[in-house]
Enzyme design. Structure first.
Site, PDB file in Angstrom:
ATOM      1  N   ALA A   1      37.062 -52.875  43.103  1.00  0.00           N
ATOM      2  CA  ALA A   1      35.854 -53.248  43.839  1.00  0.00           C
ATOM      3  C   ALA A   1      35.938 -54.715  44.257  1.00  0.00           C
ATOM      4  O   ALA A   1      36.648 -55.521  43.664  1.00  0.00           O
ATOM      5  CB  ALA A   1      34.623 -53.007  42.977  1.00  0.00           C
ATOM      6  N   MET A   2      35.176 -55.051  45.295  1.00  0.00           N
ATOM      7  CA  MET A   2      35.285 -56.395  45.869  1.00  0.00           C
ATOM      8  C   MET A   2      34.809 -57.483  44.903  1.00  0.00           C
ATOM      9  O   MET A   2      35.159 -58.650  45.065  1.00  0.00           O
ATOM     10  CB  MET A   2      34.503 -56.474  47.176  1.00  0.00           C
ATOM     11  CG  MET A   2      33.041 -56.121  47.067  1.00  0.00           C
ATOM     12  SD  MET A   2      32.267 -56.094  48.694  1.00  0.00           S
ATOM     13  CE  MET A   2      30.695 -55.338  48.330  1.00  0.00           C
ATOM     14  N   ARG A   3      34.055 -57.116  43.899  1.00  0.00           N
ATOM     15  CA  ARG A   3      33.604 -58.135  42.936  1.00  0.00           C
ATOM     16  C   ARG A   3      34.737 -58.538  41.989  1.00  0.00           C
ATOM     17  O   ARG A   3      34.626 -59.524  41.272  1.00  0.00           O
ATOM     18  CB  ARG A   3      32.399 -57.621  42.147  1.00  0.00           C
ATOM     19  CG  ARG A   3      32.661 -56.385  41.316  1.00  0.00           C
ATOM     20  CD  ARG A   3      31.384 -55.911  40.635  1.00  0.00           C
ATOM     21  NE  ARG A   3      31.578 -54.672  39.888  1.00  0.00           N
ATOM     22  CZ  ARG A   3      31.483 -53.464  40.417  1.00  0.00           C
ATOM     23  NH1 ARG A   3      31.203 -53.353  41.713  1.00  0.00           N
ATOM     24  NH2 ARG A   3      31.662 -52.377  39.683  1.00  0.00           N
ATOM     25  N   TYR A   4      35.824 -57.741  41.975  1.00  0.00           N
ATOM     26  CA  TYR A   4      36.940 -58.041  41.086  1.00  0.00           C
ATOM     27  C   TYR A   4      38.116 -58.707  41.797  1.00  0.00           C
ATOM     28  O   TYR A   4      38.939 -59.343  41.148  1.00  0.00           O
ATOM     29  CB  TYR A   4      37.447 -56.758  40.411  1.00  0.00           C
ATOM     30  CG  TYR A   4      36.405 -56.061  39.572  1.00  0.00           C
ATOM     31  CD1 TYR A   4      35.796 -56.715  38.505  1.00  0.00           C
ATOM     32  CD2 TYR A   4      36.030 -54.758  39.850  1.00  0.00           C
ATOM     33  CE1 TYR A   4      34.836 -56.078  37.740  1.00  0.00           C
ATOM     34  CE2 TYR A   4      35.076 -54.108  39.085  1.00  0.00           C
ATOM     35  CZ  TYR A   4      34.480 -54.782  38.033  1.00  0.00           C
ATOM     36  OH  TYR A   4      33.532 -54.153  37.270  1.00  0.00           O
ATOM     37  N   THR A   5      38.233 -58.527  43.090  1.00  0.00           N
ATOM     38  CA  THR A   5      39.397 -59.054  43.816  1.00  0.00           C
ATOM     39  C   THR A   5      39.078 -60.403  44.448  1.00  0.00           C
ATOM     40  O   THR A   5      37.915 -60.738  44.699  1.00  0.00           O
ATOM     41  CB  THR A   5      39.842 -58.081  44.913  1.00  0.00           C
ATOM     42  OG1 THR A   5      38.776 -57.894  45.852  1.00  0.00           O
ATOM     43  CG2 THR A   5      40.230 -56.740  44.303  1.00  0.00           C
TER      44      THR A   5
END
Length: 757
Positions: free
Chosen positions: A124-128
């Site tokens: 998810a974009m919160r991790y990358t």
């Protein structure tokens, strides 16, 4: 008062539903085509990609900046420029960062951005985290140099670029895919250095034919080391028309007798190929393969090992089979559909596309040079004011100290512009030093030289072309790399036939009256002793080999083909034949044939017609079979008779009224299908009587064979010498059998040496 007020319907515009629907659909279609699905030839980007790149540049996420959470970028893109779903926006961003999806990624990522086996397995974009790649500099370096047109964003609070000033044709380098309304695009990636060389050649020789460009652009270049096997003539046709298909094939090497695949086609999953090969092994279609292993890891991103059963296996033939039956070989659509400089979508060939992109680049560079020239002129204008101030320093200081309006007095005294006077007034005291004066004079000299260079470039087409060529060569050297996908023309891959992969052994096929079929190994089985389901019994059996196809003939004269490997074992009750064949209406399978019985067969109907057919003409790949014997209403198919020798065999035909005719087989036609010719004449009055006469027996009588005729408990042998009494011409009425033998129960053919009954 109520009657004077207009109704709500009168307040609305009235339009025909057909016109409204047509206009609404057209508006939607144009939006999808121009603002969502198709890329622009200028920067090769779709709107969402362009907005992601621009938003990241505004966040300061250059190729040298620290990584920042992808959620921050997506938030900026959605909030400022692209009011759509965050999932779609992030997926577009992921695609721009995957090195196995883009030949030259625009985004550099940290974290899980997916892998070739599962491109959508990204976190998810919160991790990358992400930032722009070095290649993205080609899109942004000239953004602030007056090269682009700006348009208000969706709410009018900000401006965004209509196009990015790409320094190279990104559309051809990275390619793209998209589906719009009524049209689609699929442009494959290419090598940067090859495209740059073609651009230089096109600038130097604008009338160069397509073949000249193809000396540099050999074909697409995917982000994988798999081979492009499309012939050069087909690639040329694709570039000439803008449409076609490119085929890729995995690369392998032989290691200790094993096939090791180390490069797979573009967008191909090693896991899927593993499953495809494993499925063939489970279905016993690859008996020459003992095992398959996926040994891919960080050191070897692609390592798929196929282990043959023995050293005698032809590895080249095995590899060809796998190419033909799995994703180890894959083809890709090439459709060069794009939005041109005129704002309209069109399919363009290679030369047209490059010429139009060069037109875009020429306009962009002229804007950049004009912008730089204006900045140089503006700076020179200011520096001229500084030089005037240095030459009249004391007087300038005096005016500044004593005048009430020093700016106006400076303009009047030294004939300065308001910009020059303002700049003089804003000078710091330290700039009055002698060293600063020398710097200003040096800068004036450098800017004057630069001004002349820019004016020469803008006014001299030859110099302008050389400038663009130098830019292209510089960018090719800085951002280019070697070709990844080698181009190697290969022969068409062929899959193994069914007979190539099966173990050859004798088999006995058993078919019941209710249509249940099974296969038993060997010929020693007695079909009469085989057990059947309750209420069922033996219809027929066939002794053949496992590598031979089985032909089924139904009651309508249609033929079907199966192989023994698909049939269940005789240990069970079998399976319904209808699970393998699609029989029509009330048709039932009547006979089974094999090539082991003979190369030719005599077929006919009980109405007295027939022909000779080759066994290969029975074969079909269609599950619903094919028509072979044409049968009239209320007629039946006679048991097909294998032919032993076309030249010497004779035919024996016996009717239900005891008439027999013998004639040479050579008088019968050889057909692939149809009704055939008349075998024996049955008068019309006999055909329409209450007990109609029909053909009862149809036999092949080989040379030196005798005929045994059975009637109830009696039988007699018709020896070779006595057969002449019944021999005639095809289509004749035949001769009556002796009284007492006209109701024939059985007709038996025996060799001449076995005459005893």
């Amino acid at each position: 008062m109520k009657e004077l007020l207009p109704s709500s319907m009168e307040d609305c515009e009235q339009i025909a539903f057909q016109d409204f629907a047509q206009k609404a659909y057209l508006n939607y279609a144009m939006y999808v085509i121009l603002d969502r699905a198709l890329p622009h030839i200028g920067d090769g980007l779709k709107p969402v990609q362009r907005r992601i790149v621009y938003a990241m540049s505004q966040l300061g996420l250059s190729s040298t900046a620290k990584f920042k959470k992808s959620a921050r970028t997506v938030g900026d893109v959605l909030g400022k420029f692209h009011p759509h779903g965050d999932t779609a926006c992030y997926e577009a961003m992921v695609l721009m960062a995957q090195p196995f999806s883009l030949r030259y990624p625009l985004v550099e990522g940290q974290g899980n951005w997916g892998d070739p086996n599962d491109p959508k397995s990204f976190a998810a974009m919160r991790y990358t985290e992400s930032r722009l790649s070095r290649y993205a500099d080609l899109m942004l370096d000239e953004l602030d140099q007056g090269t682009v047109e700006w348009a208000p964003n969706f709410d009018g609070t900000l401006n965004e670029p209509r196009l990015l000033p790409a320094r190279l044709p990104n559309l051809l380098l990275n390619g793209t895919t998209g589906i719009a309304v009524g049209m689609a695009t699929s442009i494959l990636p290419h090598n940067l250095r090859e495209v740059a060389k073609a651009l230089v050649m096109l600038i130097e020789h604008k009338d160069i034919p397509l073949n000249g460009l193809l000396k540099h652009i050999k074909g697409p270049d995917f982000p994988t080391a798999a081979e492009i096997i499309t012939p050069a003539r087909d690639i040329r046709s694709i570039y000439e028309t803008g449409n076609g298909r490119i085929k890729m094939r995995a690369r392998f090497r032989i290691e200790e007798g094993d096939i090791v695949y180390f490069a797979l086609p573009y967008h191909t999953s090693a896991e899927k190929i593993y499953e495809q090969i494993a499925a063939q092994m489970e279905a016993k279609k690859l008996p020459m393969v003992s095992d398959i292993r996926d040994e891919s890891d960080h050191e070897d991103p692609t390592r798929l090992v196929v282990i043959p059963r023995s050293s005698r296996v032809d590895l080249s033939a095995l590899a060809n089979h796998l190419f033909a039956t799995t994703d180890l070989e894959k083809s890709y659509s090439f459709n060069m559909n794009m939005i041109g400089l005129n704002g309209r979508p069109a399919v363009k060939n290679l030369k047209t596309m490059l010429l139009e992109w060069l037109e875009f680049r020429f306009k962009t560079v002229r804007k950049k040079l004009s912008f730089q020239l204006d900045r140089v002129a503006t700076r020179l204008h200011i520096l001229e004011g500084f030089r005037t101030a240095f030459l009249n320093m004391d007087q300038v200081i005096k005016i500044i100290r004593q005048a009430d309006q020093p700016q106006q007095d400076l303009i009047k005294e030294f004939d300065l512009s308001s910009e020059q006077a303002k700049a003089i007034l804003e000078m710091r005291l330290r700039q009055l030093a002698k060293l600063e004066e020398i710097k200003i004079l040096s800068e004036i000299e450098a800017l004057e030289n630069r001004q002349k260079e820019l004016e020469t470039l803008l006014n001299d087409q030859t110099a302008f072309d050389a400038y663009i060529i130098d830019e292209i060569k510089h960018d090719a050297k800085k951002y280019g790399d070697r070709r990844l996908s080698p181009i190697q023309e290969r022969k068409e891959a062929e899959a193994f036939s069914v007979t190539d992969v099966m173990e050859v052994e004798p088999v006995t096929i058993i078919l019941s009256k209710n249509g249940w079929i099974r296969s038993a190994k060997g010929h020693d089985i007695d079909p009469e002793k085989v057990k059947f389901r309750s209420g069922d019994s033996l219809l027929c059996h066939l002794r053949t080999r496992s590598d031979k196809p089985i032909v089924f003939l139904d009651s309508f004269g249609r033929s079907y083909t199966l192989y023994t490997h698909v049939l269940p074992s005789a240990r069970s009750n079998g399976e319904p034949l209808t699970g393998h064949l699609s029989l029509q209406n009330t048709a039932r399978v009547s006979f089974m044939l094999s090539e082991t019985q003979g190369e030719y067969f005599l077929v006919g109907s009980d109405t007295g017609y027939g022909f000779v057919i080759k066994f290969s003409d029975f074969l079909t790949n269609f599950k619903n079979g094919k028509a072979v014997v044409t049968l009239k209403k209320q007629s039946a198919l006679m048991p097909p008779q294998p032919v032993t020798a076309l030249e010497t065999d004779t035919i024996v035909a016996v009717t239900t009224k005891g008439r027999m005719l013998i004639f040479p087989l050579g008088e019968m036609p050889q057909l692939k299908k149809g009704q055939g010719n008349k075998i024996i004449t049955i008068p019309r009055k006999e055909r329409i009587s209450t007990d109609p006469e029909k053909l009862k027996f149809l036999k092949i009588l080989p040379l030196h064979s005798n005929l045994v005729i059975h009637s109830k408990k009696h039988s007699f042998v018709l020896k070779k010498g006595n057969q002449a009494d019944y021999t005639g011409i095809r289509g004749h009425r035949g001769k009556r059998l002796p009284r007492g033998y006209r109701n024939v129960d059985k007709l038996e053919v025996i060799p001449d040496e076995f005459q005893s009954v």
